[in-house]
Design an enzyme around this catalytic site. Structure first.
Site, short mmCIF file in Angstrom:
data_model
loop_
_atom_site.label_atom_id
_atom_site.label_comp_id
_atom_site.label_asym_id
_atom_site.label_seq_id
_atom_site.Cartn_x
_atom_site.Cartn_y
_atom_site.Cartn_z
N CYS A 234 -18.81 -36.24 21.09
CA CYS A 234 -18.88 -34.83 21.41
C CYS A 234 -18.98 -34.65 22.91
O CYS A 234 -19.96 -35.03 23.52
CB CYS A 234 -20.11 -34.20 20.79
SG CYS A 234 -20.22 -34.41 19.03
N CYS B 240 -12.94 -32.29 14.36
CA CYS B 240 -13.99 -31.71 15.21
C CYS B 240 -13.28 -30.96 16.34
O CYS B 240 -12.54 -31.56 17.11
CB CYS B 240 -14.85 -32.85 15.75
SG CYS B 240 -16.09 -32.30 16.92
N CYS C 57 -27.44 -27.92 28.02
CA CYS C 57 -28.49 -28.73 27.42
C CYS C 57 -28.66 -30.01 28.24
O CYS C 57 -27.68 -30.58 28.73
CB CYS C 57 -28.14 -29.07 25.97
SG CYS C 57 -27.98 -27.59 24.94
N CYS D 157 -26.51 -33.22 27.31
CA CYS D 157 -25.09 -33.03 26.93
C CYS D 157 -24.19 -33.08 28.15
O CYS D 157 -24.38 -32.32 29.11
CB CYS D 157 -24.93 -31.70 26.21
SG CYS D 157 -23.21 -31.30 25.84
N CYS E 199 -19.45 -25.70 29.14
CA CYS E 199 -20.39 -24.91 28.34
C CYS E 199 -21.48 -24.39 29.25
O CYS E 199 -21.97 -25.11 30.12
CB CYS E 199 -21.00 -25.77 27.23
SG CYS E 199 -22.15 -24.85 26.18
N GLU F 49 -11.23 -31.76 24.02
CA GLU F 49 -10.88 -32.80 23.06
C GLU F 49 -11.02 -32.32 21.62
O GLU F 49 -11.80 -31.42 21.31
CB GLU F 49 -11.74 -34.04 23.28
CG GLU F 49 -13.21 -33.76 23.13
CD GLU F 49 -14.08 -34.93 23.53
OE1 GLU F 49 -13.60 -36.06 23.42
OE2 GLU F 49 -15.22 -34.71 23.92
N SER G 59 -21.31 -25.12 14.52
CA SER G 59 -22.55 -25.67 15.08
C SER G 59 -22.94 -24.86 16.30
O SER G 59 -22.12 -24.61 17.18
CB SER G 59 -22.31 -27.13 15.48
OG SER G 59 -23.44 -27.65 16.17
N1 SAH Z 1 -22.53 -26.16 21.35
C1 SAH Z 1 -22.70 -26.44 19.98
C2 SAH Z 1 -21.62 -27.32 19.39
C3 SAH Z 1 -21.10 -28.45 20.24
S1 SAH Z 1 -22.21 -29.77 20.56
C4 SAH Z 1 -24.07 -27.04 19.74
O1 SAH Z 1 -24.75 -27.38 20.68
O2 SAH Z 1 -24.45 -27.12 18.58
C5 SAH Z 1 -22.21 -30.62 19.00
C6 SAH Z 1 -23.45 -31.47 18.77
O3 SAH Z 1 -23.46 -32.61 19.65
C7 SAH Z 1 -24.74 -30.71 19.04
O4 SAH Z 1 -25.69 -30.91 18.02
C8 SAH Z 1 -25.19 -31.33 20.32
O5 SAH Z 1 -26.55 -31.18 20.50
C9 SAH Z 1 -24.75 -32.76 20.18
N2 SAH Z 1 -24.71 -33.51 21.44
C10 SAH Z 1 -24.42 -33.06 22.67
N3 SAH Z 1 -24.53 -34.04 23.58
C11 SAH Z 1 -24.88 -35.16 22.91
C12 SAH Z 1 -25.14 -36.51 23.30
N4 SAH Z 1 -25.05 -36.91 24.57
N5 SAH Z 1 -25.49 -37.38 22.34
C13 SAH Z 1 -25.57 -37.00 21.05
N6 SAH Z 1 -25.32 -35.74 20.61
C14 SAH Z 1 -24.99 -34.83 21.54
FE1 SF4 Z 2 -23.24 -26.56 25.13
FE2 SF4 Z 2 -23.70 -27.63 22.71
FE3 SF4 Z 2 -23.56 -29.17 24.94
FE4 SF4 Z 2 -25.65 -27.57 24.59
S1 SF4 Z 2 -25.07 -29.30 23.28
S2 SF4 Z 2 -24.49 -27.82 26.50
S3 SF4 Z 2 -24.69 -25.81 23.61
S4 SF4 Z 2 -21.90 -27.99 24.04
#
Ligand code: SAH
Ligand code: SF4
Length: 391
Positions: free
Chosen positions: A364, A106, A117, A120, A113, A93, A222
């Site tokens: 995101c 964005c 995390c 995420c 990925c 997206e 990021s």
């Molecule tokens: N992989 C990179 C960039 C993509 S994620 C990174 O992790 O920085 C972009 C942002 O969205 C990151 O700060 C991530 O921690 C946040 N993010 C991911 N899942 C989320 C969620 N469920 N709620 C809020 N923010 C989230």
């Molecule tokens: Fe990947 Fe960023 Fe999601 Fe972590 S927060 S799983 S690094 S996309």
């Protein structure tokens, strides 16, 4: 015959090399960059200042091919989201967030990925593949064209809520061409620094005055903290940097961001300090997802302050965006405010990320688990989004 080369994914150097291979002069690369990226032209026949025989050569051996658009949604607040097909059942997206003084796109860098995390949904879906340079820059190419078209279609009726061009000069914009995107953030799906080569090509195109001409300060990568690649980015193409911190100590961050086990906080903080020697901004933005009862106590805030003591920074607190079976909850608003106040009281600029695009679920990676089943996508109820601007 070999496959046509997709010129969309070539930066100035790559295009010059390709033109040279065809026996053409290097300035052809500049002409092509302007046609493809400034004017959004994909049809070589329309590139009127190129010699006829060169156009014939291009038509025979090259193409300008962005990823196909599966869905295009506009939210009532103007946030617009495209779902792009990247093959083999994968989709990524791209989200456009209009504001009075700027327009932010964005972008995604991977299908899925590998960092995984805990909070995420992109991570939960696993890793499919790296996007090609054309698939990353294609998001900006596509969005620019689509926004310009919507504005042109709506012109007779100025009250339609169509996008308006960003005010102020946008370097590199062709004379007469209006630009809607002034900022790009790499905060969509994927970890950009684990798809470094393609991210670098896309960054160079974004900054190139013959292409998008964006300022380094207005392009933000990021990362979850891929330490050696933070150093590479500093050397190759320093742009604004956001680091997804999410925890003030290694024990907790090991759980939330598994990459921390490889690159622990002391190394990450040192990389941030080194980055600032070459960065276009004089601070790092730390992103911090607020998870109820997990990382949001007063004690966590104080620990955070001592962790970042030596790193000029700003904090962006992100209310957690829930998804099914995450097992996590968003911190209550009052908790987020209190946490932010502790940082502010210590002199650290702190913002809370606004939610935008609620009705189109433009968060995101929030489509992550859904792309295999497109019918469900259409039926999904609204959830909140947590993409917004870095200030
Ligand atoms: N992989 C990179 C960039 C993509 S994620 C990174 O992790 O920085 C972009 C942002 O969205 C990151 O700060 C991530 O921690 C946040 N993010 C991911 N899942 C989320 C969620 N469920 N709620 C809020 N923010 C989230
Ligand atoms: Fe990947 Fe960023 Fe999601 Fe972590 S927060 S799983 S690094 S996309």
């Amino acid at each position: 015959m070999s496959d046509p080369v997709n010129l969309l994914g070539l930066d100035a150097e790559g295009l010059a090399r390709t033109c040279q291979g065809w026996g053409e002069k290097p300035f052809r690369a500049r002409q092509l960059l302007r046609w493809i990226h400034q004017r959004g032209e994909a049809d070589f026949a329309a590139m009127s200042d190129l010699a006829k025989d060169f156009r014939a050569r291009l038509a025979a051996s090259a193409c300008v091919r962005p990823p196909a658009v599966l869905q295009d949604h506009t939210s009532s607040d103007g946030t617009r989201k495209w779902l792009l097909d990247v093959g083999a059942g994968n989709a990524v997206e791209t989200v456009f967030i209009p504001e009075a003084q700027r327009g932010t796109l964005c972008v995604s860098t991977q299908a899925g990925c590998a960092v995984n995390c805990l909070f995420c949904s992109t991570g939960k879906q696993g890793f499919s593949r790296n996007l090609e340079p054309a698939e990353i820059i294609g998001q900006l190419w596509w969005a620019n064209r689509a926004l310009a078209k919507s504005a042109a279609d709506a012109r007779p009726d100025a009250s339609s809520g169509a996008p308006s061009p960003v005010s102020g000069p946008v370097a590199g914009a062709a004379a007469g061409a209006e630009r809607y995107i002034s900022n790009v953030v790499f905060m969509g799906m994927g970890e950009p620094l684990q798809n470094y080569a393609a991210t670098l090509v896309a960054l160079r195109l974004m900054l190139d005055d013959n292409a998008y001409g964006l300022s380094r300060r207005r392009v933000t990568v990021s990362t979850s903290g891929v330490v050696p690649m933070i150093d590479r980015l500093r050397e190759d193409c320093p742009v604004a940097l956001a680091v997804s911190l999410h925890a003030p100590n290694d024990a907790l961050r090991d759980q939330l961001v598994p990459l921390n086990r490889k690159y622990p906080l002391a190394e990450l903080m040192a990389a941030c300090q080194r980055y600032l020697n070459d960065a276009p901004r004089d601070f790092i933005t730390f992103e911090y997802v607020m998870l109820d009862g997990v990382n949001d106590s007063d004690q966590h805030a104080r620990e955070l302050l001592s962790l970042v003591r030596a790193v000029p920074c700003k904090f962006n607190l992100i209310p957690f965006n829930p998804f099914p079976n995450s097992g996590l909850r968003r911190s209550p608003d009052a908790r987020v405010r209190r946490f932010g106040q502790i940082l502010l009281d210590a002199g650290v600029v702190t913002t809370v990320r606004k939610t935008r695009g609620d009705d189109i679920d433009a968060a995101c990676g929030q489509l992550a688990g859904e792309v295999q089943d497109r019918t469900r996508l259409a039926q999904r109820s609204s959830r909140t989004i947590a993409i917004a601007e870095l200030r």
